[in-house]
Design a protein around this motif. Sequence first.
Motif, PDB file in Angstrom:
ATOM      1  N   VAL A  18       0.835  -1.201   0.000  1.00 60.73           N
ATOM      2  CA  VAL A  18       0.000   0.000   0.000  1.00 60.73           C
ATOM      3  C   VAL A  18       0.870   1.251   0.000  1.00 60.73           C
ATOM      4  O   VAL A  18       0.626   2.202  -0.769  1.00 60.73           O
ATOM      5  N   LEU A  19       1.893   1.288   0.851  1.00 59.46           N
ATOM      6  CA  LEU A  19       2.772   2.447   0.890  1.00 59.46           C
ATOM      7  C   LEU A  19       3.461   2.659  -0.449  1.00 59.46           C
ATOM      8  O   LEU A  19       3.601   3.796  -0.922  1.00 59.46           O
ATOM      9  N   ASP A  20       3.881   1.577  -1.087  1.00 64.24           N
ATOM     10  CA  ASP A  20       4.538   1.675  -2.390  1.00 64.24           C
ATOM     11  C   ASP A  20       3.599   2.277  -3.428  1.00 64.24           C
ATOM     12  O   ASP A  20       4.010   3.109  -4.248  1.00 64.24           O
ATOM     13  N   GLN A  21       2.333   1.871  -3.401  1.00 66.98           N
ATOM     14  CA  GLN A  21       1.359   2.420  -4.337  1.00 66.98           C
ATOM     15  C   GLN A  21       1.123   3.911  -4.088  1.00 66.98           C
ATOM     16  O   GLN A  21       1.044   4.696  -5.026  1.00 66.98           O
ATOM     17  N   LEU A  34      -6.689   2.212  -4.138  1.00 62.85           N
ATOM     18  CA  LEU A  34      -5.653   1.326  -3.602  1.00 62.85           C
ATOM     19  C   LEU A  34      -6.155  -0.110  -3.515  1.00 62.85           C
ATOM     20  O   LEU A  34      -5.417  -1.061  -3.796  1.00 62.85           O
ATOM     21  N   ALA A  35      -7.408  -0.285  -3.117  1.00 61.41           N
ATOM     22  CA  ALA A  35      -7.977  -1.632  -3.053  1.00 61.41           C
ATOM     23  C   ALA A  35      -7.992  -2.261  -4.439  1.00 61.41           C
ATOM     24  O   ALA A  35      -7.647  -3.442  -4.613  1.00 61.41           O
ATOM     25  N   ASN A  47      -7.596  -0.234   7.069  1.00 63.56           N
ATOM     26  CA  ASN A  47      -6.836  -0.506   8.291  1.00 63.56           C
ATOM     27  C   ASN A  47      -5.352  -0.168   8.107  1.00 63.56           C
ATOM     28  O   ASN A  47      -4.719   0.409   8.991  1.00 63.56           O
ATOM     29  N   ILE A  48      -4.826  -0.548   6.944  1.00 63.13           N
ATOM     30  CA  ILE A  48      -3.410  -0.277   6.663  1.00 63.13           C
ATOM     31  C   ILE A  48      -3.164   1.217   6.571  1.00 63.13           C
ATOM     32  O   ILE A  48      -2.187   1.744   7.118  1.00 63.13           O
ATOM     33  N   VAL A  49      -4.037   1.924   5.877  1.00 68.21           N
ATOM     34  CA  VAL A  49      -3.877   3.371   5.738  1.00 68.21           C
ATOM     35  C   VAL A  49      -3.909   4.048   7.107  1.00 68.21           C
ATOM     36  O   VAL A  49      -3.136   4.974   7.373  1.00 68.21           O
ATOM     37  N   ALA A  54      -0.872   6.966  11.163  1.00 70.79           N
ATOM     38  CA  ALA A  54      -0.398   7.056  12.549  1.00 70.79           C
ATOM     39  C   ALA A  54       1.127   7.064  12.620  1.00 70.79           C
ATOM     40  O   ALA A  54       1.715   7.739  13.480  1.00 70.79           O
ATOM     41  N   LEU A  55       1.783   6.346  11.693  1.00 71.07           N
ATOM     42  CA  LEU A  55       3.246   6.319  11.649  1.00 71.07           C
ATOM     43  C   LEU A  55       3.831   7.596  11.069  1.00 71.07           C
ATOM     44  O   LEU A  55       5.032   7.851  11.194  1.00 71.07           O
TER      45      LEU A  55
END
Length: 415
Positions: A18-21, A34-35, A47-49, A54-55
């Motif tokens: 997901v981050l790579d996209q 993204l999905a 959930n990943i986003v 948060a990071l």
Amino acid sequence: MRRGTNLPRVGGFNQMVVLDQVRRSPDGSSRSELAASTGLSLQAVSNIVARLIALGYVVEGERRAEGRGKPRTMLYLEAQGAFALGVHIDPVVVTSVLVDLDGRTMEKVVEPTPDGPGAVADAVAGATAAMLDRAGVDRSAVLGLGVAAPGPVDLAAGTVIRPPLLDGWDEVPVRDLLAAATGFDVVLDKDVSAAMVAELWRGNRMLRGTSLFFYTGFGVAVAVAHDGELLAGSSRNAGEVGHLVVDNDGPLCGCGNRGCIGISAAPSTLVAEAVAAGVLPRGTPASTPSELDAALTKLCRAAADGDAVASGILAVSARRVARGITVVADLVDAGVVVFGGPAWARLAPHYLPVVRRELALQATLREVHAVEVLGSAVGEHVGAVGAASLVLDGLFTPRPSGLVGGVATRAVAHP
């Protein structure tokens, strides 16, 4: 494009996907997009986003409406969410850089290479501290320090093995030395491998098919990538092509053969030929790496100014290199060849047209597909940026091979 999986055991991999996209979508991506692009469920992406926000690696942007549907919240990389340091150890200069999460250089220090590993470690420690201070970046935001050095390297031990023109560096524990000097986690790799990783991190042109990076410095080497992943070999030393013979009547190599590609493109050979031909005066200093580098600059400048003899010397070298590149490109069925390294900016006007012509006329696969020949998109300091990219790549690039047990990864030294 990497596809994710909805199996819970690979949540870390999915997060990388997901981050790579998001990172490769400068115009933004919505959760639904993204999905669709990753194959993950919308709930999994959401959930990943949330974790990535948060990071501090992803930020929400504008709400974009298209048609009658509900407006979509666009997601973007937060480039200032994390940083990496990179160091390129070269016989002439040590280059240190600070890059953001997108791989963009924020700070840079270039200084003459000190004598001996200990002095280099001290210089790197000083440079990294100075860059962080100037950029206002706290050490806690730095993910690690990457080091690019001339190959071959022993990655398990973190050492370099007889690097050319770096006296006193054989089997020096570079990784541990710099970890102790800087206090950062350190990852080590060959300069050509680091350069390839920089190209992969910063752009999209080498993410499909097979690509080559040809490194030009005091030695030559090749890196190979397939579908965006570096093919590093059993000991991560793939690409040592210096003794590939490209001209049976070429200059004598230390291995006993004539016309190896490494000696054919070496600054020492080009400078010696220029002195013998009268392009450079006899007695031109060429006993140290810095002197050789300066003499090579003078040779290239003479060629640029119209000196036919100087141009001829570089043209012969270019044809020899082109033959070697053609062989390697045919061997791996490459669709893109990228050149870079410390000497490249000076050699590019002489090498690029020759290599393009050789591949177009002589490549075995020329009737199947063309081979694109390019200069580095990262630029002059691709080694140092590549070193920093090793840190980013190791932490954030999704690799399906990483899902298989027993796959070797780059060793990291912890201070």
